[in-house]
Write a protein that holds these residues in place. Structure first.
Motif, PDB file in Angstrom:
ATOM      1  N   TYR A  57     -17.668 -35.853  22.175  1.00 19.67           N
ATOM      2  CA  TYR A  57     -17.406 -34.425  22.398  1.00 19.67           C
ATOM      3  C   TYR A  57     -18.052 -33.668  21.238  1.00 19.67           C
ATOM      4  CZ  TYR A  57     -13.358 -36.165  25.128  1.00 19.67           C
ATOM      5  OH  TYR A  57     -12.530 -36.812  26.007  1.00 19.67           O
ATOM      6  N   ARG A  76      -7.651 -31.030  21.935  1.00 20.78           N
ATOM      7  CA  ARG A  76      -8.118 -31.108  23.334  1.00 20.78           C
ATOM      8  C   ARG A  76      -8.888 -32.396  23.580  1.00 20.78           C
ATOM      9  NH1 ARG A  76      -8.510 -26.095  26.579  1.00 20.78           N
ATOM     10  NH2 ARG A  76      -6.868 -24.816  25.668  1.00 20.78           N
ATOM     11  N   ARG A  79      -6.456 -35.342  23.701  1.00 19.72           N
ATOM     12  CA  ARG A  79      -5.692 -35.400  24.966  1.00 19.72           C
ATOM     13  C   ARG A  79      -6.589 -35.854  26.109  1.00 19.72           C
ATOM     14  NH1 ARG A  79      -2.419 -29.917  23.807  1.00 19.72           N
ATOM     15  NH2 ARG A  79      -0.680 -30.860  22.681  1.00 19.72           N
ATOM     16  N   ASP A  80      -7.811 -35.302  26.150  1.00 13.21           N
ATOM     17  CA  ASP A  80      -8.732 -35.641  27.231  1.00 13.21           C
ATOM     18  C   ASP A  80      -9.087 -37.130  27.190  1.00 13.21           C
ATOM     19  OD1 ASP A  80     -10.462 -34.499  29.407  1.00 13.21           O
ATOM     20  OD2 ASP A  80     -12.015 -35.469  28.183  1.00 13.21           O
ATOM     21  N   ASP A  82      -7.251 -39.427  25.903  1.00 15.46           N
ATOM     22  CA  ASP A  82      -6.023 -40.225  25.859  1.00 15.46           C
ATOM     23  C   ASP A  82      -6.014 -41.103  24.601  1.00 15.46           C
ATOM     24  OD1 ASP A  82      -3.586 -41.001  26.729  1.00 15.46           O
ATOM     25  OD2 ASP A  82      -4.311 -42.540  28.111  1.00 15.46           O
ATOM     26  N   ARG A 168     -19.131 -35.767  26.848  1.00 10.64           N
ATOM     27  CA  ARG A 168     -18.065 -35.157  27.646  1.00 10.64           C
ATOM     28  C   ARG A 168     -17.936 -33.685  27.270  1.00 10.64           C
ATOM     29  NH1 ARG A 168     -13.166 -39.619  27.064  1.00 10.64           N
ATOM     30  NH2 ARG A 168     -14.233 -41.335  28.102  1.00 10.64           N
TER      31      ARG A 168
END
Ligand code: FAD
Length: 318
Positions: A57, A76, A79-80, A82, A168
């Motif tokens: 990211y 973020r 969380r995305d 995991d 991503r």
């Protein structure tokens, strides 16, 4: 086992040394625990630099550095992805955001990490407390945690794993800055040398007494094939640039030889150099705390010591 997210910093478009050190460790943890390992870069780097990671990211370089935005991006991405583990450099970025990220993810947090080991019951973290006066050992449970690691705690080496990371998207909300306003960006002084990479450091403290004596240190460093670094008062007095400062608010160094000249050994200074391979201290005060971490020491005036050692080294060289 959960996935691992390394927080990467962009250093002029390249992944910073501290971030690469974390990737090195994350590759080992992935090999032991399984799962995936990826990066969230605050800024932008060439994805080639993230080789070995499973995913990537990036916030992009059009967003200014702000702790609130960085925190939002890391949370973020975690969380995305995991992610169970978030590894961050113990730099301004890690100090600004580490605890907040851990709180928002509901994970335990350890700051000032210096060693990480994957164990059956969790992640063993060694860290500094009280400015490096004490060392703590903590086991974070396998459910996960956030750790910031002091740069230079281990070398950055590649495992040879050449996988390309899947990029991503990382959309951030308009109000990611949470009302914080960026007033000014002051560019860091561009240091002529990177003291963190030098094998030999001739480090001077307030005992130098004045900038007129810097030549003595430069001549000694030249004779040894090293570089001059310093303690914070030397920078505060304007005798040397901040890029040469060793310690808590300066750089962490791990040279083969660290000559501490006229440096008392305050905890904030020791934090940046106590893991040097060989420490030689010279101080006129035999009770100076620097002698507690030095392998060798001499009690004398550095203004006598520096030219005398330079002369001896020059004699040997001819
Ligand atoms: C939040 C915070 C962050 C900090 N970050 C850093 C940091 O990153 N790096 C850092 O260095 N400090 C840092 N400090 C400052 C730190 O607490 C000390 O004040 C500082 O390290 C002292 O520097 P010094 O040893 O050069 O000076 P001093 O403590 O004044 O020591 C000078 C030494 O020189 C000796 N001396 C004097 N004359 C001679 C002579 N002619 N020959 C031989 N010996 C002589 C004296 O005996 C003395 O031991 C920080 C402090 C705070 C609060």
């Amino acid at each position: 086992m959960g996935h691992i997210l390394v927080v990467g910093e962009s250093d002029g478009g390249h992944l910073s040394e501290a971030s690469r050190e974390l990737v090195t460790k994350a590759e080992t943890l992935r090999a032991t625990w399984g799962g995936q390992m990826g990066l969230v870069v605050i800024g932008r780097v060439d994805p080639e630099e993230a080789r070995g990671a499973d995913f990537l990211y990036q916030t992009g370089d059009d967003i200014p550095y702000m702790p609130t935005i960085a925190e939002e991006a890391i949370v973020r991405a975690a969380r995305d992805a995991d992610a169970a583990w978030v590894l961050m450099p113990n730099t301004t970025l890690g100090l600004d955001t580490g605890a907040a990220v851990a709180y928002r993810l509901g994970y335990p947090f350890v700051g000032y990490g210096t060693a990480l080991e994957a164990e059956a019951e969790g992640l063993r973290v060694r860290s500094q407390v009280y400015g490096g006066k004490l060392v703590a050992e903590t086991i974070l449970p396998l459910s996960g945690g956030v750790v910031t690691v002091i740069p230079g705690s281990w070398p950055a080496t590649r495992s040879g794993d050449d996988r390309s990371p899947a990029e991503r998207p990382l959309p951030l909300p308009e109000d990611a800055d949470k009302g914080m306003e960026l007033l000014e960006v002051v560019e860091a002084e561009t240091g002529d040398v990177d003291i963190a990479r030098a094998d030999i450091l001739v480090s001077v403290g307030r005992g130098l007494q004045g900038p007129e004596n810097l030549d003595l240190a430069e001549e000694l460093a030249a004779a040894l094939g090293g570089v001059v670094s310093c303690s914070r008062p030397v920078v505060d007095a304007g005798w040397m640039p901040r890029s040469r400062q060793v310690g808590k608010s300066g750089k962490t160094v791990k040279p083969k030889l660290y000559l501490a000249l006229g440096i008392s050994g305050a905890p904030e200074h020791l934090q940046g150099m106590k893991d040097a391979e060989l420490i030689v201290a010279v101080n006129s005060d035999a009770s100076a705390p620097i002698f507690d971490v030095a392998h060798y020491g001499a009690v004398c005036d550095i203004l006598d010591f520096m030219p005398a050692l330079t002369e001896k080294l020059q004699e040997r060289a001819t």
